[in-house]
Design an enzyme around this catalytic site. Structure first.
Site, PDB file in Angstrom:
ATOM      1  N   ASN A 134      67.210  69.121  60.448  1.00  0.00           N
ATOM      2  CA  ASN A 134      66.750  68.024  59.603  1.00  0.00           C
ATOM      3  C   ASN A 134      67.694  66.823  59.678  1.00  0.00           C
ATOM      4  O   ASN A 134      68.004  66.202  58.667  1.00  0.00           O
ATOM      5  CB  ASN A 134      66.641  68.492  58.150  1.00  0.00           C
ATOM      6  N   HIS A 163      64.731  79.872  49.300  1.00  0.00           N
ATOM      7  CA  HIS A 163      64.421  79.444  50.659  1.00  0.00           C
ATOM      8  C   HIS A 163      63.711  80.516  51.475  1.00  0.00           C
ATOM      9  O   HIS A 163      62.669  80.267  52.101  1.00  0.00           O
ATOM     10  CB  HIS A 163      65.721  79.018  51.348  1.00  0.00           C
ATOM     11  N   ASP A 198      67.163  85.033  56.639  1.00  0.00           N
ATOM     12  CA  ASP A 198      67.263  83.901  55.714  1.00  0.00           C
ATOM     13  C   ASP A 198      68.032  84.309  54.458  1.00  0.00           C
ATOM     14  O   ASP A 198      68.971  85.093  54.536  1.00  0.00           O
ATOM     15  CB  ASP A 198      65.843  83.427  55.384  1.00  0.00           C
ATOM     16  N   SER A 234      62.635  73.941  58.362  1.00  0.00           N
ATOM     17  CA  SER A 234      62.612  75.305  57.840  1.00  0.00           C
ATOM     18  C   SER A 234      61.201  75.757  57.519  1.00  0.00           C
ATOM     19  O   SER A 234      60.872  76.942  57.647  1.00  0.00           O
ATOM     20  CB  SER A 234      63.449  75.400  56.557  1.00  0.00           C
TER      21      SER A 234
END
Length: 382
Positions: free
Chosen positions: A260, A169, A132, A323
């Protein structure tokens, strides 16, 4: 891509046709250009002669993989010739993927991870890679569980580690998967698994196919158990798929966010759409499908993804997205591999014990993640 799914325009990603650069159209992708005609491409080869040919044309070699591919900078005029060679499997631009969106969220209780820890199942001994934007290296809820770090995209700014999170994130995902049960802040699904920061996305939440593939390869080469991929795009990359295959063959359990792009009926992104990855969609607190969640036949599990509260550098925040759903499953996978399950065993067990919450099969796959059931624990009294 990071940010509120309703407030920002999703970046378009590379549309690949046929797997070769000669047949792709590019939208919104980063091409590393040394001059006006030099681009960065990933080349897969089937023979050493193909590798030699690619290197001969290269203005520079960026990276070499163990799975018969490399990333090079090359003059655009050389691409067509390379792609036509029988010993070259593909030539593709080194495109960009984005960390999948954050909105705002709850979930450890819903997947009965509190039951697992109450029964002594903490994931101790498991290695979970958060592939990530990095992980905050000194967050009080994470520092005791942090293992190794590796930056394929270095953090921008004054950070203790080059794999530190300069975005939020990755730290948010890490907290969901494995924040310590220390009586403050939040706790994760797997409270004692070792979390490894594999930084493949930069400050803006994006990273190239090559960087992401290298992060997956690195995870496999370290012998780690689980790879959590809360990132993706609407088109694939042969290099990325090769990396996923490489990792799966080495025993890594890859878990990826479906995307998404919802509401939609068949729009699971990549790498989640690859068979090597377990694709995760997102649910809301009332067990409905999150309105932003991508769905499709590749979805294997659904997990909490709307309004999830978790760690961020320097504190805590609430985000939403597939996520956020993904590290719930990654944490649960950590619990299983800590008990000796292989990647295929854990995948089967998570699916066979999932809770049917009444959604369509392309929305929930086998059902809602149930960490306690996966470990054979009774959560009826919870």
């Amino acid at each position: 891509m990071l940010g509120n799914d309703r407030d920002q325009t999703r970046r378009d990603v590379l549309k690949l046709a046929g797997g070769t650069l000669a047949s792709v159209g590019l939208t919104g992708l980063a091409s590393a250009r040394g001059n006006d005609s030099t681009v960065e491409v990933n080349v897969g080869y089937s023979d050493a002669s193909g590798k030699r040919a690619a290197k001969a044309e290269a203005a520079g070699v960026v990276r070499e993989f163990n799975f018969d591919a490399l990333t090079i900078r090359v003059d655009e005029n050389a691409i067509q010739g390379l792609s036509k060679r029988p010993d070259v499997r593909y030539v593709e631009r080194n495109g960009t993927m984005h960390a999948l969106g954050q909105q705002l969220t709850w979930g450890v209780d819903r997947v009965d991870a509190d039951v697992t820890s109450a029964n002594g199942e903490t994931g101790a001994g498991a290695d979970v890679a958060i592939i990530d934007t990095g992980i905050d290296s000194d967050h009080p809820d994470l520092v005791d569980n942090l293992g190794a770090g590796k930056a394929f995209v270095k953090a921008k700014g004054n950070y203790a580690e080059n794999w530190d999170d300069d975005n939020d994130h990755g730290t948010h995902c890490a907290g969901i998967a494995g924040a310590v049960d220390n009586g403050q802040g939040v706790r994760g699904v797997s409270t004692e698994a070792t979390l490894h920061a594999v930084k493949v996305l930069g400050k803006r939440g994006s990273g190239s196919y090559s960087d992401i593939a290298a992060g997956i390869e690195y995870t496999a080469d370290q012998g780690w158990d689980v790879g959590s991929l809360s990132l993706g795009g609407s088109s694939g990359s042969q290099t990325l798929k090769d990396a996923c295959s490489y990792a799966q063959d080495k025993g890594v359990f890859l878990i990826a966010a479906a995307g998404n792009d919802g509401p939609c009926g068949d729009c699971v992104g990549y790498p989640a759409a690859y068979e090597e990855c377990l694709a995760v969609s997102s649910s809301a607190q009332d067990d409905s499908l999150s309105d932003f969640s991508s769905t499709g036949p590749e979805v294997e599990l659904v997990a909490p993804g709307t309004d999830v509260y978790s760690t961020v550098p320097g504190g805590y925040d609430t985000f939403s997205g597939t996520s956020m759903a993904t590290p719930h499953v990654a944490g649960a996978a950590g619990l299983l591999v800590a008990n000796g399950d292989t990647n295929s065993d854990a995948r089967s067990q998570l699916k066979s014990t999932a809770e049917d919450i009444g959604l369509a099969s392309n929305e929930q796959g086998s059902g809602l993640l149930d960490a306690a059931a996966a470990l054979g624990l009774d959560s009826s009294d919870d």
